[in-house]
Write a protein that holds these residues in place. Structure first.
Motif, mmCIF file in Angstrom:
data_model
loop_
_atom_site.group_PDB
_atom_site.id
_atom_site.type_symbol
_atom_site.label_atom_id
_atom_site.label_comp_id
_atom_site.label_asym_id
_atom_site.label_seq_id
_atom_site.Cartn_x
_atom_site.Cartn_y
_atom_site.Cartn_z
ATOM 1 N N PRO A 372 0.833 -1.206 0.000
ATOM 2 C CA PRO A 372 0.000 0.000 0.000
ATOM 3 C C PRO A 372 0.865 1.251 0.000
ATOM 4 C CG PRO A 372 0.140 -0.854 2.219
ATOM 5 C CD PRO A 372 0.869 -1.845 1.323
ATOM 6 N N LEU A 373 0.256 2.356 -0.375
ATOM 7 C CA LEU A 373 0.953 3.637 -0.302
ATOM 8 C C LEU A 373 1.004 4.057 1.161
ATOM 9 C CD1 LEU A 373 2.227 5.981 -1.884
ATOM 10 C CD2 LEU A 373 -0.040 7.019 -1.997
ATOM 11 N N VAL A 374 2.188 4.293 1.684
ATOM 12 C CA VAL A 374 2.376 4.665 3.090
ATOM 13 C C VAL A 374 3.020 6.049 3.140
ATOM 14 C CG1 VAL A 374 3.467 4.061 5.277
ATOM 15 C CG2 VAL A 374 2.640 2.253 3.752
ATOM 16 N N ARG A 386 0.865 14.448 -5.026
ATOM 17 C CA ARG A 386 1.780 14.084 -6.107
ATOM 18 C C ARG A 386 2.079 12.580 -6.076
ATOM 19 N NH1 ARG A 386 3.921 19.438 -5.406
ATOM 20 N NH2 ARG A 386 5.151 18.802 -3.598
ATOM 21 N N MET A 387 2.249 12.029 -4.881
ATOM 22 C CA MET A 387 2.541 10.600 -4.766
ATOM 23 C C MET A 387 1.369 9.760 -5.275
ATOM 24 S SD MET A 387 4.402 10.527 -1.016
ATOM 25 C CE MET A 387 4.539 8.741 -1.016
ATOM 26 N N VAL A 388 0.144 10.177 -4.921
ATOM 27 C CA VAL A 388 -1.045 9.435 -5.350
ATOM 28 C C VAL A 388 -1.199 9.511 -6.868
ATOM 29 C CG1 VAL A 388 -3.565 9.353 -5.243
ATOM 30 C CG2 VAL A 388 -2.241 9.674 -3.148
ATOM 31 N N SER A 389 -0.973 10.713 -7.425
ATOM 32 C CA SER A 389 -1.165 10.887 -8.863
ATOM 33 C C SER A 389 -0.138 10.112 -9.684
ATOM 34 C CB SER A 389 -1.114 12.374 -9.229
ATOM 35 O OG SER A 389 0.173 12.915 -8.950
ATOM 36 N N ARG A 390 1.059 9.927 -9.126
ATOM 37 C CA ARG A 390 2.109 9.223 -9.853
ATOM 38 C C ARG A 390 2.008 7.707 -9.692
ATOM 39 N NH1 ARG A 390 6.885 13.185 -7.587
ATOM 40 N NH2 ARG A 390 6.384 15.013 -8.857
ATOM 41 N N ALA A 391 1.286 7.259 -8.663
ATOM 42 C CA ALA A 391 1.190 5.830 -8.391
ATOM 43 C C ALA A 391 0.069 5.203 -9.213
ATOM 44 C CB ALA A 391 0.957 5.605 -6.898
ATOM 45 N N SER A 392 -0.127 3.920 -9.024
ATOM 46 C CA SER A 392 -1.179 3.195 -9.737
ATOM 47 C C SER A 392 -2.547 3.772 -9.393
ATOM 48 C CB SER A 392 -1.119 1.715 -9.359
ATOM 49 O OG SER A 392 -2.171 1.003 -9.970
ATOM 50 N N LEU A 396 -5.853 5.749 -5.592
ATOM 51 C CA LEU A 396 -6.820 6.822 -5.409
ATOM 52 C C LEU A 396 -8.111 6.266 -4.821
ATOM 53 C CD1 LEU A 396 -7.295 9.848 -5.807
ATOM 54 C CD2 LEU A 396 -8.182 9.341 -8.087
ATOM 55 N N GLN A 397 -8.457 5.046 -5.192
ATOM 56 C CA GLN A 397 -9.669 4.419 -4.674
ATOM 57 C C GLN A 397 -9.436 3.824 -3.287
ATOM 58 O OE1 GLN A 397 -11.226 1.346 -7.175
ATOM 59 N NE2 GLN A 397 -12.761 0.674 -5.696
ATOM 60 N N ASP A 398 -8.326 3.105 -3.118
ATOM 61 C CA ASP A 398 -8.065 2.442 -1.843
ATOM 62 C C ASP A 398 -7.617 3.412 -0.751
ATOM 63 O OD1 ASP A 398 -8.674 0.163 -3.149
ATOM 64 O OD2 ASP A 398 -6.652 -0.680 -3.170
ATOM 65 N N GLY A 399 -6.996 4.502 -1.154
ATOM 66 C CA GLY A 399 -6.444 5.411 -0.159
ATOM 67 C C GLY A 399 -5.040 5.010 0.227
ATOM 68 N N PHE A 400 -4.606 5.418 1.397
ATOM 69 C CA PHE A 400 -3.221 5.208 1.801
ATOM 70 C C PHE A 400 -3.152 5.091 3.319
ATOM 71 C CE2 PHE A 400 -4.393 9.476 0.580
ATOM 72 C CZ PHE A 400 -4.215 10.202 1.745
#
Length: 646
Positions: A372-374, A386-392, A396-400
């Motif tokens: 997951p994005l941490v 920026r991290m969310v937009s650059r990631a899969s 954006l749906q699952d959150g972080f």
């Protein structure tokens, strides 16, 4: 003032006194001698009424015998606590302070610190203290009981009843150290004290700290609503003093005003009076660019995590019990996040035939996202975005996951992130320019109105200067918007550098237009410096070929080729004397006219409008020439343009 300076100034010790080393037998004997021989000494620190420019009163502070091991309250009260003689010591402190205050015939109120325990002391409530005050010629209405929250308040109703009892006798009430303790806000709400003291932590450095500034302003707003007088403690710097003054805070206390002494002056000292009388106002710290202060913690939602060893059936039950949960964090026993389980992903898998029977008892790690994005809780929301937009896209749906010191703190959703970013952008459009993060139109207008209001009460003149880049649009078209942004940011940094950040307000009104409201006396020299620096630094953003030619090729509005000079800087300036203008709209109109005059000059130039403004009956504004010439001398390069000289 108990906590503004070293602890020896306090009557009642602060919580850190609990950590003091237990006194030895010599300290016990020293305490016995002090109490038996009445060897306590009183000192007084003035409290200044900023509006009346006179002392409101004095805070009574205590010291032991000079040079003794118990001279300072930290050691004195630690010894009394170990000897179980705190109440006796507090009684002696009160008597010592009352007598010294009466002997010197000090004017105004006497502020005396009192712990919650001492307020319930029978010796304070049985009339003995009233008899002492009567013998000294003091009335209870001159005594302000400062409730010092150095002890945990276990029985709030009893404390409230005790304070109401003293108020009924004529005493006044003050809450000390607002913002430090855990129950003084409740006391403020229920007791409606006459005075509220703001803890020095929020006062020291307020001139430079946007968060402290906003907190103190909020406290002041509450005080205005409740009818209490705010006393700002811990004022040690002139900048903080002036900021407190300009905020409208009623009273102040601290080393900048006066130090504690056994025989204090009854009139304010020259330093404080000069700062009060100064015609210039402080530039408040720029909280308008506060979007930069929003962090991942603003997005944090705590969801009780699940263990990696928990079965999928347990996860399914959690989702069924709470339909609002979209993801479930998986966290190990050490608090480290190891994954996220998406509601729809799990339910979709279990919806297939026999899947729950097959996988229900399996560990939940089977269906979790193991990567997951941490993000850390202190990470700015812009960086999170920026991290969310650059990631899969599924992030954006699952959150972080949000962590603190590497441990699970909560989760953030993509929806909450987008909502906050949108809110910050809307706020930035009104209060701060997103490109330079300098204050925008709203704070600029507010500061202009503050300056005009100050002039109505004797404030000094100031200069309003409008900065505009010449040939900016052709440059932007020829070099691209990215290079154009570089030029705007260059000018923003340059203007911040030439201004005095505590006296001069720098605003970015949009595009390549900036305004500085100067209170610095040498504002013309500062403008000249800006012109020189712009001409020097713009060369770094121009291609070598254009530098050799002294300009760049472009097209006019009809598409015909033209040759444009290199960007230069024009400044239109207006000296705002008291009584000349009434609103920021009027100043803006005259500044815009002065800027147009400056742009008529070749190269970088400053045009100072010296004509007097004339308000028309229709509400417009005109200008009256002083010398009748109406001619503007020509300028070459960075020469100052000063038309209409008398």
């Amino acid at each position: 003032m108990p906590h503004t300076h070293p602890p020896h100034l306090a009557l009642i010790p602060r919580p850190d006194a609990e950590t003091a080393a237990p006194p030895d037998s010599a300290a016990f004997r020293e305490l016995e001698g002090i109490l038996a021989g009445q060897q306590l000494r009183a000192v007084f620190q003035p409290i200044l009424d900023l509006r009346g420019r006179a002392y409101l009163g004095f805070e009574g502070l205590i010291r032991g015998p000079e040079g003794s091991p118990l001279e300072f309250p930290l050691q004195l009260f630690a010894a009394a606590r170990e000897a179980d003689r705190l109440l006796e010591l507090e009684r002696s402190c009160r008597e010592t302070i009352f007598k010294a205050f009466a002997e010197q015939h000090l004017p105004g109120h006497l502020f005396v610190n009192s712990s919650p325990t001492s307020l319930r002391d029978p010796a304070f409530r049985n009339g003995t203290t009233m008899d002492l005050l009567r013998d000294l010629g003091l009335t209870p209405s001159r005594i302000v009981i400062e409730v010092t929250e150095n002890q945990q308040i276990d029985d709030f109703p009893a404390l409230r009843d005790a304070l109401l009892h003293y108020r009924g006798l004529g005493y006044r009430i003050a809450i000390d150290d607002l913002g430090e303790g855990f129950s003084n806000l409740r006391m403020w709400s229920e007791l409606r004290p006459e005075f509220v003291k703001i803890d020095r932590h929020f006062v020291h450095g307020i001139a430079d700290d946007p968060l402290k500034f906003q907190l103190v302003r909020s406290m002041h707003d509450i005080a205005e609503t409740s009818g209490a007088f705010i006393i700002a403690e811990g004022i040690e710097r002139e900048a903080d003093f002036t900021t407190i003054r300009d905020l409208g805070i009623a009273c102040g206390q601290g080393y900048f005003i006066a130090r504690p002494t056994a025989k204090p002056p009854i009139q304010p000292e020259k330093t404080a009076l000069s700062a009060l009388a100064a015609g210039q106002i402080m530039v408040f710290p720029n909280a308008s660019a506060g979007s930069g202060m929003a962090t991942a913690r603003n997005l944090l939602q705590y969801i009780t995590p699940i263990s990696p060893l928990a079965p999928n059936d347990k996860v399914y039950e959690r989702f069924e019990m709470d339909p609002e949960i979209q993801v479930l964090p998986v966290v190990d026993d050490g608090g480290t996040p190891v994954g996220l389980i998406n509601r729809h992903n799990l339910i979709d898998r279990f919806a297939r035939p026999f899947r729950r029977e097959l996988y229900g008892k399996k560990p939940c790690t089977m269906f979790m996202d193991p990567a997951p994005l941490v993000v850390d809780h202190q990470l700015p929301v812009q960086e999170v975005s920026r991290m969310v937009s650059r990631a899969s896209s599924h992030y954006l749906q699952d959150g972080f996951v949000i962590t603190e010191n590497g441990r699970y703190a909560g989760v953030g959703s993509g929806q909450a992130l987008m909502a906050l970013i949108t809110e910050l952008q809307i706020s930035a459009a009104r209060y701060a320019n997103p490109l330079t993060q300098l204050p925008g139109n709203v704070p600029l207008n507010e500061h202009t109105d503050r300056l005009l209001e100050s002039q109505s009460t004797g404030g000094a003149a100031f200069a309003a200067c409008y900065f505009d880049i010449d040939n900016f649009k052709p440059f932007n078209d020829a070099y691209g918007y990215r290079r154009g942004d570089d030029v705007i940011q260059l000018l923003g940094r340059l203007l911040v550098g030439v201004a005095d950040n505590r006296r001069d307000f720098v605003g970015h009104v949009g595009g390549d237009d900036f305004v500085i409201l100067f209170q610095s006396d040498d504002w013309e020299e500062r403008c000249a410096k800006a012109l020189r620096q712009f001409d020097e630094q713009i060369l770094n953003l121009v291609e070598p070929e254009d530098l050799r030619r002294g300009g760049f090729a472009g097209e006019d509005r009809k598409g015909r080729p033209v040759f444009n000079p290199l960007p230069s800087l024009s400044i239109g300036a207006v000296r705002v004397q008291p009584g000349q203008f009434h609103t920021h709209h009027e100043i803006s109109a005259v500044c815009a006219g002065a800027k147009k005059q400056a742009k008529k000059q070749p190269g970088s130039s400053l045009f100072i409008e010296r004509r007097r403004p004339i308000l028309s009956p229709a509400g417009g504004i005109g200008l009256e020439e002083i010398d009748g010439s109406g001619e503007s001398p020509q300028s070459d390069g960075n020469e100052l343009v000063e038309p209409f000289l008398p």
